[in-house]
Each structure stands twice: as structure tokens, then as C-alpha cells.
Design an enzyme around this catalytic site. Sequence first.
Site, PDB file in Angstrom:
ATOM      1  N   PHE A 149       0.857  -1.187   0.000  1.00  0.00           N
ATOM      2  CA  PHE A 149       0.000   0.000   0.000  1.00  0.00           C
ATOM      3  C   PHE A 149       0.892   1.235   0.000  1.00  0.00           C
ATOM      4  O   PHE A 149       1.774   1.376   0.851  1.00  0.00           O
ATOM      5  CB  PHE A 149      -0.928  -0.003   1.216  1.00  0.00           C
ATOM      6  CG  PHE A 149      -1.996   1.043   1.130  1.00  0.00           C
ATOM      7  CD1 PHE A 149      -3.089   0.854   0.299  1.00  0.00           C
ATOM      8  CD2 PHE A 149      -1.906   2.212   1.854  1.00  0.00           C
ATOM      9  CE1 PHE A 149      -4.080   1.819   0.198  1.00  0.00           C
ATOM     10  CE2 PHE A 149      -2.888   3.189   1.760  1.00  0.00           C
ATOM     11  CZ  PHE A 149      -3.978   2.987   0.930  1.00  0.00           C
ATOM     12  N   ASP A 163       3.136  -3.713   9.389  1.00  0.00           N
ATOM     13  CA  ASP A 163       1.865  -3.027   9.180  1.00  0.00           C
ATOM     14  C   ASP A 163       0.762  -4.077   9.247  1.00  0.00           C
ATOM     15  O   ASP A 163       0.726  -5.006   8.436  1.00  0.00           O
ATOM     16  CB  ASP A 163       1.883  -2.331   7.809  1.00  0.00           C
ATOM     17  CG  ASP A 163       0.613  -1.559   7.499  1.00  0.00           C
ATOM     18  OD1 ASP A 163      -0.449  -1.913   8.045  1.00  0.00           O
ATOM     19  OD2 ASP A 163       0.673  -0.619   6.698  1.00  0.00           O
ATOM     20  N   LYS A 212     -11.015  -1.055   9.707  1.00  0.00           N
ATOM     21  CA  LYS A 212     -11.304  -2.182   8.823  1.00  0.00           C
ATOM     22  C   LYS A 212     -11.939  -3.307   9.639  1.00  0.00           C
ATOM     23  O   LYS A 212     -13.104  -3.218  10.039  1.00  0.00           O
ATOM     24  CB  LYS A 212     -10.031  -2.637   8.117  1.00  0.00           C
ATOM     25  CG  LYS A 212      -9.372  -1.570   7.230  1.00  0.00           C
ATOM     26  CD  LYS A 212      -8.140  -2.112   6.539  1.00  0.00           C
ATOM     27  CE  LYS A 212      -7.322  -1.029   5.857  1.00  0.00           C
ATOM     28  NZ  LYS A 212      -8.020  -0.354   4.762  1.00  0.00           N
ATOM     29  N   ARG A 246     -11.812  -6.681  -5.595  1.00  0.00           N
ATOM     30  CA  ARG A 246     -11.380  -7.148  -4.281  1.00  0.00           C
ATOM     31  C   ARG A 246     -12.591  -7.332  -3.371  1.00  0.00           C
ATOM     32  O   ARG A 246     -13.469  -6.469  -3.304  1.00  0.00           O
ATOM     33  CB  ARG A 246     -10.415  -6.116  -3.684  1.00  0.00           C
ATOM     34  CG  ARG A 246      -9.656  -6.573  -2.464  1.00  0.00           C
ATOM     35  CD  ARG A 246      -8.680  -5.502  -2.018  1.00  0.00           C
ATOM     36  NE  ARG A 246      -9.387  -4.329  -1.498  1.00  0.00           N
ATOM     37  CZ  ARG A 246      -8.876  -3.496  -0.581  1.00  0.00           C
ATOM     38  NH1 ARG A 246      -7.654  -3.685  -0.122  1.00  0.00           N
ATOM     39  NH2 ARG A 246      -9.562  -2.466  -0.156  1.00  0.00           N
TER      40      ARG A 246
END
Length: 417
Positions: A133, A202, A228, A376
Site C-alpha cells: 500500500f 503493518d 477495517k 477485491r
Amino acid sequence: MRLEEQGGTITREWCVEQDRGDPLGHFRDAFLIPDGLIYLDGNSLGAMANAAPAHVAHVVEREWGGDLIRSWNSAGWFDLPVTLGDMLAPLIGADAGEVIVTDSVSVNLFKLLWAAADMRPGRRRIILEGSNFPTDNYVAQGVAKARGLEVVLRERHEIADAIDADTLAICITHVHYKTGHINDMAALTAKAHEAGALAIWDLCHSAGAMPVDLNGCGVDLAVGCTYKYLNGGPGSPGFLFVAKRHLGAARQPITGWWGHDAPFAFDPGYTPAPDIRQFLTGTQPIVSLSLTGVGLELMRAADMTQLRAKSVALTETFIALVEQRCGRHGFALASPRDAAERGSQVSFTHANGYEIMRALIDRGVIGDFRAPDIVRFGFTPLYVRHADVWDAVDVLADVMDSGAWRDPRYAEREAVT
């Protein structure tokens, strides 16, 4: 009945039967999932807990509106970053006092990379995964420019060999945001330590979705988000982890008053707190912090082993159904086929992925698109059911068979994909 016992053919009845025996099934009632919507984007933004509106109302109306400034003490506002960090710690294999909830992932990563550079003076290289990312790479580039360091980008199979005596830290995402591929935390951390480097991880796509064992793997530093799989709400604060052995030695660069050893002494000079509070900077966003606790309470009530087992079952069912019903339409699996190497998401490539996802969203199946060609789908085990998987693929099959995705309006790019 297990998936392999179906003889290669999955039915909706089989999916419903899996849901009947789901030990996590009752958690779905704790979330607001609008009727007619199949939400497969919890890897980008978690669904809202039903308790969230009442909690926010209490914080705003009672704690802020009624008690006003007294709530810094009476409601525990001042201690929230540490209180929430201690709640989160067991979910990622950390101990109390090693995690703090504050700021954004980007800001927290900047703090940790800067601290890492000070902890390994004389070393110049920070190794990251090139297709990671982008914010991690961007932040590392900013630290490197300010400190005269070098950012080295390598793909996952090249990372271990790139670690050398000049490496000050590796900074690796546990689960890849596009493909869902799990990087080997234990092996890469050990490799970094062999070279005298620090290991920074991460956890944005693994915290709350699968077991994470930071201390078991010997991780030095870590960051992650709460919006998330931890269902903290849009833009809810991130978190950072500092292993106890580094507390005191690790010093962050954004030396604001909340990280001071005695903030209400109002000393003109900065003295860092000796514990995890040293990684705070300024006054915290109390309403969003408080809301984060609602999602964490739900996660703490779930069994992580059961959660991971359901995640694997959901993603395997989805892959099998897409290939069973949509195999002739040009989809290629981008995620690892081996569930042991896959997080709680499934990605497929398709030349018209953006248009296909727009068509799905219009029909109530929410996933997302990642350039250049990835559709996704995230599977949050607390509220996604096997029946949702079947119904989502049913809609996908119709979108492809009918050619609905060819509607010209779906080619118009929106700001957020």
C-alpha cells in the site's frame, strides 16, 4: 458437510447449512447490515456496530454536553489511548502497555521509522515491499529524505535476500492489500534480527481478521488501523506497538505535550514519558476514540481461532463459486490459492474490473476495485455468512452473463474506487 465433500459443486442449501452451525453466527445481529445489501468490503471499512449510535450519543450528549471538561477525568478521556491500546493488545499478540491508539497509520509509521533510524545509527537502508500500500512507501521516502537514508523497494520473494548489514529496518505489511498474500512475520523478523536490523510490521489487513502474534514473532514495532476488521468507524484512529524492550530507547520525533512525562506540569522543555504514552503527540479526538472501543469490545468477545477458521471457509467457498459459475468470463485469481498464505480477502484480476465492480455495487454487492485490474472482496467473519457468498456470486454471474457491466456509465471513474 465440508466443502471438499460436495464433490466440486456448491449449492445455496449447503451454504445455509454452514451458517446454521456457525459458532460466530450470533455476531451478525450486533451489526447494522442494510436489508438487500451484501457487504464484502470490511477490509476497507468495517460495518457499523448496532451499539455505536447510542454510544456516540452518550459521549456527545452526556459526557461532552453534560459533564463538559470534567469528562477528561470522570469519563476517562485522558487515558483513552492507553485504555484502548490495552484492549487491542491481546488481538495482536501484544502485552498491556505496548500498544496505544492514536493518530493515523501514516503518522504513526512516520514516528516509528524515525525512532528506528535513531535506534540503528550508522545504518542507511529501509526495506519495504514495492507493491505494498503506497502510504507506507511514501512515509518511508519522507523519513529517508529528512534523515539522509535510502528506501529499498523489493517484492515479497526478494525481501529476505535484500537484508544486509546496512539495513536499519524492514517495514513489511503482514497481509498484502491487493492480493491478500500473508508475509511470513516470524521468518522475516528473524532474518532482520540476524542482520541487526529492526522489524516493523503493518497490520492494517490482519488485525481483527486473523491471529497475529507480535511478541511470539519477536517484532520490534508495528502499526495498524481500527476502521477495517476492528470496525472502529470511518477514519477511526490508528494504533502503534512498541515492544517493551524498546520502550524508553525508542524516541519519536513529534514531541507534543501529550507525550511529555508530566503534561500538566507545563514545563517549557520536553521530557518524554518513559512508557508507551511517549508516542502520543497532541490532544486526542475523543469522540472517534470512544467509538473505536465499541468495535474492540465485539472483537474481544470473539474466538480468534473460530474467526480464522470461518475466514478460510468463506474465502475458499467464494473462490470455488466464482470459478464454478464465472470461470469463462476472464477472471484470474490474484490471491493465493493456499488458504494458509491468504488473509481474509479474495482478489481477482479482470480487464474490466472497474466496470464490473460498479455494476455489482449498483446491485447491492459491495466490494471494491484496486488499479489497474483487481476486483477485491473482503470477508469479515463476524458478519459475513456463507449464504452471502452464494448470493454475491449469483449477482456476479448475472452481471457477467447479461453483460450488464458494459453500461457506459460504469466506465466513469469515481473519486474513491
